[in-house]
Scaffold this motif. Sequence first.
Motif, PDB file in Angstrom:
ATOM      1  N   ASN A 160      15.967  -2.227  16.482  1.00 32.32           N
ATOM      2  CA  ASN A 160      14.972  -3.100  15.844  1.00 32.32           C
ATOM      3  C   ASN A 160      13.857  -2.295  15.194  1.00 32.32           C
ATOM      4  OD1 ASN A 160      13.682  -6.003  15.672  1.00 32.32           O
ATOM      5  ND2 ASN A 160      12.079  -4.653  16.424  1.00 32.32           N
ATOM      6  N   ASN A 161      13.289  -1.367  15.942  1.00 30.51           N
ATOM      7  CA  ASN A 161      12.127  -0.638  15.428  1.00 30.51           C
ATOM      8  C   ASN A 161      12.496   0.347  14.322  1.00 30.51           C
ATOM      9  OD1 ASN A 161      10.707  -2.108  17.258  1.00 30.51           O
ATOM     10  ND2 ASN A 161      10.006  -0.398  18.496  1.00 30.51           N
ATOM     11  N   MET A 162      13.682   0.980  14.435  1.00 21.27           N
ATOM     12  CA  MET A 162      14.125   1.849  13.352  1.00 21.27           C
ATOM     13  C   MET A 162      14.436   1.023  12.098  1.00 21.27           C
ATOM     14  SD  MET A 162      16.505   4.822  15.121  1.00 21.27           S
ATOM     15  CE  MET A 162      16.664   5.729  13.574  1.00 21.27           C
ATOM     16  N   GLY A 163      15.035  -0.141  12.289  1.00 18.49           N
ATOM     17  CA  GLY A 163      15.317  -1.010  11.142  1.00 18.49           C
ATOM     18  C   GLY A 163      14.049  -1.409  10.411  1.00 18.49           C
ATOM     19  N   ALA A 164      13.000  -1.735  11.189  1.00 16.40           N
ATOM     20  CA  ALA A 164      11.715  -2.109  10.591  1.00 16.40           C
ATOM     21  C   ALA A 164      11.092  -0.930   9.843  1.00 16.40           C
ATOM     22  CB  ALA A 164      10.765  -2.615  11.669  1.00 16.40           C
ATOM     23  N   LEU A 165      11.188   0.262  10.416  1.00 19.29           N
ATOM     24  CA  LEU A 165      10.630   1.452   9.758  1.00 19.29           C
ATOM     25  C   LEU A 165      11.383   1.779   8.474  1.00 19.29           C
ATOM     26  CD1 LEU A 165      10.006   3.668  12.908  1.00 19.29           C
ATOM     27  CD2 LEU A 165       8.244   2.933  11.293  1.00 19.29           C
ATOM     28  N   PHE A 166      12.696   1.713   8.515  1.00 20.91           N
ATOM     29  CA  PHE A 166      13.480   1.971   7.305  1.00 20.91           C
ATOM     30  C   PHE A 166      13.125   0.956   6.215  1.00 20.91           C
ATOM     31  CE2 PHE A 166      16.842   4.186   9.996  1.00 20.91           C
ATOM     32  CZ  PHE A 166      16.600   5.436   9.423  1.00 20.91           C
ATOM     33  N   HIS A 167      12.932  -0.290   6.608  1.00 18.83           N
ATOM     34  CA  HIS A 167      12.564  -1.324   5.635  1.00 18.83           C
ATOM     35  C   HIS A 167      11.197  -1.029   5.035  1.00 18.83           C
ATOM     36  CE1 HIS A 167      11.794  -5.362   3.976  1.00 18.83           C
ATOM     37  NE2 HIS A 167      13.104  -5.488   3.994  1.00 18.83           N
ATOM     38  N   GLN A 168      10.266  -0.600   5.876  1.00 18.40           N
ATOM     39  CA  GLN A 168       8.929  -0.258   5.400  1.00 18.40           C
ATOM     40  C   GLN A 168       8.981   0.911   4.418  1.00 18.40           C
ATOM     41  OE1 GLN A 168       6.167   0.466   8.573  1.00 18.40           O
ATOM     42  NE2 GLN A 168       4.404   0.756   7.226  1.00 18.40           N
ATOM     43  N   LEU A 169       9.929   1.830   4.645  1.00 19.59           N
ATOM     44  CA  LEU A 169      10.088   2.998   3.769  1.00 19.59           C
ATOM     45  C   LEU A 169      10.984   2.698   2.564  1.00 19.59           C
ATOM     46  CD1 LEU A 169      10.571   5.660   6.579  1.00 19.59           C
ATOM     47  CD2 LEU A 169       8.629   5.532   4.998  1.00 19.59           C
TER      48      LEU A 169
END
Length: 262
Positions: free
Chosen positions: A199-208
């Motif tokens: 979840n948190n990596m997915g959110a970070l990738f989306h933010q980037l």
Amino acid sequence: MNSSNNSNNRPSILSAKAIIDKNNEGVEHIINGRYIEAKRAFKTSLVFLALIHHQQKKREEEYLQGEDEEFDGADQFFSSQQRIIIESRAIPDSPDPTSYSHTLYMYRHALSARLSAEEEQGIVSKDVCSCLIALVSFNVSVCAHCKSDRDNNHQSCATSNMRVLKSYRKAWEALQIDVGVAGGRHKSYRDTIVIAVLNNMGALFHQLSNFRKSRYCFRSLKNILSSNSITVKIELAPEIRDGMMMNCYYTEERSYEIDTIL
């Protein structure tokens, strides 16, 4: 000096209780927004675990080579029935309205641990050591993520987020090692860490704006959340599951919009 005397002279700082206490100290710091102090406590716990891991490898080699004949705790050393009780502790949401965690749900929980009283001073077996390394590595990642989210400096945001992603990858690697050491026995804490990291990596990738990797993370997460996993159905709080599922649906819609434009 024989091996039994060496065993008795080991510093108490390497006990399971000392490691868990230091991890739990970090959890209290992170809950209260003291991220630097939390990171320091978690790193100290990892140093203790690294010392134990080195000691384990040395004693395992000695035992297998027959050089440590008086080592009568072999069964407990290689694998034990020590039961680690892991608790999820909520970290307050970011008060900053511009925080990206208000766009995509962020798993903001740290993991504390405890052993039963009679086990706290016992030898730290390989499977307990690998479990604690995975747990503390995850806490380091969440700490870095929460600090980055709080600081929210747009000029250094991308660099900071890349560091956080690297930290989550280390936690993932520690978890894979833990699976290899402990074998196929199901452990709910692994499910929790896998779900949280995806979840948190997915959110970070989306933010980037790395939508391909974000989509991969959330598709994998959706498959887990839609499964019959005991952790998902019983141990994962409904509001956490709902927040993660909203991320999955949101990123699916965004991916479709982007694909349509391209």
